[in-house]
Design a protein around this motif. Structure first.
Motif, short mmCIF file in Angstrom:
data_model
loop_
_atom_site.label_atom_id
_atom_site.label_comp_id
_atom_site.label_asym_id
_atom_site.label_seq_id
_atom_site.Cartn_x
_atom_site.Cartn_y
_atom_site.Cartn_z
N ARG A 62 0.83 -1.21 0.00
CA ARG A 62 0.00 0.00 0.00
C ARG A 62 0.86 1.26 0.00
N MET A 63 2.01 1.17 -0.64
CA MET A 63 2.89 2.35 -0.76
C MET A 63 2.84 2.85 -2.19
N ASP A 64 3.06 4.16 -2.36
CA ASP A 64 3.02 4.74 -3.70
C ASP A 64 4.27 4.37 -4.50
N LYS A 65 4.19 4.61 -5.81
CA LYS A 65 5.27 4.22 -6.74
C LYS A 65 6.61 4.83 -6.36
N VAL A 66 6.62 6.10 -6.00
CA VAL A 66 7.87 6.79 -5.69
C VAL A 66 8.52 6.18 -4.44
N THR A 67 7.73 5.92 -3.42
CA THR A 67 8.26 5.32 -2.19
C THR A 67 8.83 3.94 -2.46
#
Length: 150
Positions: A62-67
């Motif tokens: 559930r983390m965004d692409k950048v992270t």
């Protein structure tokens, strides 16, 4: 007129509790293993598979692409994660733990479980089961209000 008192607003309280737990976990992982929370999440999820794309890791954590991308780059640079071509999709790579990554996971996982036990030491098994069920219901309710985007 109904007023909102922030300390009684459950979404706020849930966020504060999550932030406090994350801060405690982050402090332990950074001090013991030099890992950020996103890096540990990638290691933990990657340990459960033979190789995952960054997109799959984002969905699982559930983390965004950048992270995910930043954590993956840092782990590859440290020699904990290896990138290889994805035979199913030439536009992506599969990430998997290296031997060093597996060794780190094998050292961190017991510490993670100890930290979890420490956090929940004052709760009975029944309370923890109820809490897990409530969290699942909260997640489902949130998903019905604002479904995740792929």
């Amino acid at each position: 007129m109904t007023t909102l008192k922030l300390d009684d607003f459950m979404p706020y309280r849930l966020s504060i509790a999550s932030n406090r737990v994350s801060a405690a976990v982050a402090t332990a992982y950074e001090a013991l293993f030099g890992l950020t929370i996103p890096q540990w999440r990638l290691i933990a999820v990657t340990a459960e598979s033979d190789g995952l794309t960054q997109q799959a890791l984002g969905a699982a954590t559930r983390m965004d692409k950048v992270t995910v991308s930043r954590a993956a780059v840092a782990l590859v640079d440290r020699g904990l994660v290896a990138r290889r071509d994805n035979p199913g999709d030439a536009r992506s790579h599969l990430l998997s733990l290296t031997r060093a990554g597996r060794l780190l996971y094998d050292n961190v996982a017991p510490k993670a479980l100890e930290l979890e036990a420490q956090l929940f030491t004052g709760f009975s098994k029944a309370e923890l089961a109820d809490f897990a069920a409530m969290l699942a219901r909260i997640e489902a309710a949130a998903a019905s209000i604002a479904p995740e985007r792929g």
